[in-house]
Design a protein around this motif. Structure first.
Motif, PDB file in Angstrom:
ATOM      1  N   ARG A 112       0.524  -1.594   0.404  1.00 12.31           N
ATOM      2  CA  ARG A 112      -0.381   0.067   0.216  1.00 12.31           C
ATOM      3  C   ARG A 112       0.855   1.413   0.319  1.00 12.31           C
ATOM      4  O   ARG A 112      -0.120   2.456  -0.051  1.00 12.31           O
ATOM      5  N   SER A 113       1.951   1.335   0.237  1.00  8.59           N
ATOM      6  CA  SER A 113       2.660   2.015   0.306  1.00  8.59           C
ATOM      7  C   SER A 113       3.555   3.076  -1.187  1.00  8.59           C
ATOM      8  O   SER A 113       3.461   2.294  -2.214  1.00  8.59           O
ATOM      9  N   TRP A 114       3.789   4.188  -1.667  1.00  8.31           N
ATOM     10  CA  TRP A 114       4.850   4.206  -2.660  1.00  8.31           C
ATOM     11  C   TRP A 114       5.794   3.209  -2.480  1.00  8.31           C
ATOM     12  O   TRP A 114       5.666   2.941  -3.959  1.00  8.31           O
ATOM     13  N   ALA A 130       4.830   0.075  -3.834  1.00  2.33           N
ATOM     14  CA  ALA A 130       4.368  -0.188  -5.054  1.00  2.33           C
ATOM     15  C   ALA A 130       5.290   0.066  -5.835  1.00  2.33           C
ATOM     16  O   ALA A 130       5.042  -0.725  -7.383  1.00  2.33           O
ATOM     17  N   ALA A 131       6.027   0.875  -6.274  1.00  4.28           N
ATOM     18  CA  ALA A 131       7.149   1.530  -7.172  1.00  4.28           C
ATOM     19  C   ALA A 131       8.026   0.332  -6.668  1.00  4.28           C
ATOM     20  O   ALA A 131       8.148  -0.556  -8.156  1.00  4.28           O
TER      21      ALA A 131
END
Length: 225
Positions: free
Chosen positions: A72-74, A77-78
């Motif tokens: 759920r964190s950027w 996700a990256a």
């Protein structure tokens, strides 16, 4: 259990510790050099942040990594976008967790090594136009080499023994994240004391050898003295 199966956590721990200590060494050495040169407001606060993993319970470190690199964190996700899979419960997660807990040891040792370098030498190099990177590469690092090597070894030993953060962030997946400390814990839980003792002996022997080598490098003494 075959010999290969018994050796798998040893192999995985050594591989994970090697990657983790290399990462901690690069980041810790650069951070120590920068902190050695810099004088700015908030320096003490930043240094306390660098050393925080030394005093935090490893499970807290693991939980923070889960939050920072979760799906759920950027950042999570990256990573998943770049590599096609989430970092959580992967070999990369085990290495990252071990690197975080090894970083303070590398940082402290490197900082002490840089502090021992004669400032007259760095000032002389700076007076003839040497930049910060050149000072590090050609002056400070060679003169503090023993401390840097000792820091790498200590970081490797710390990464090798990491348990809580790795279990929280990477789990205990055989062949991927089942490192020695986690394997020992599971062996004890299952009542397999013989296997647990064998793994304990392996990690203790490796750690003892690493500490002897680190002491030799840090003090410049001949081995066995």
């Amino acid at each position: 259990m075959s010999e290969l199966t018994w050796f798998e956590p040893v192999r995985l721990s050594l591989a994970t510790a090697a990657v983790a200590s290399a990462l901690a060494f690069v980041l810790g050495t650069l951070a120590a050099w920068r902190m050695q040169l810099a004088r700015f407001r908030g320096r003490t606060l930043l240094e306390a942040l660098f050393l925080l993993p030394l005093v935090l319970p490893p499970t807290v470190v693991g939980f923070v990594l889960l939050v920072v690199f979760g799906r759920r964190s950027w950042a999570g996700a990256a990573y998943e976008w770049l590599f096609g899979q989430p970092i959580v419960f992967s070999a990369a997660a085990a290495a990252l967790a071990s690197a975080v807990v090894a970083f303070p040891l590398v940082y402290q040792t490197a900082k002490a090594g840089f502090a021992s370098v004669d400032r007259d030498l760095t000032d002389a190099a700076r007076s003839i136009g040497a930049g910060e990177w050149q000072l590090l590469q050609y002056v400070a690092a060679p003169l503090a080499a023993r401390a840097l090597v000792a820091g790498f070894i200590l970081g490797f030993a710390r990464a090798l023994g990491e348990f809580g953060a790795t279990l929280m962030f990477a789990g205990a997946i055989p062949g991927r994240t089942l490192t020695l400390p986690t394997a020992i814990y599971l062996a004890v839980e299952s009542g397999d004391d013989a296997r647990a003792w064998a793994w304990c002996a392996a990690i203790a022997a490796i750690g003892f050898a690493l500490l002897l080598v680190a002491r030799t490098f840090a003090r410049g003494e001949p081995a066995g003295k």
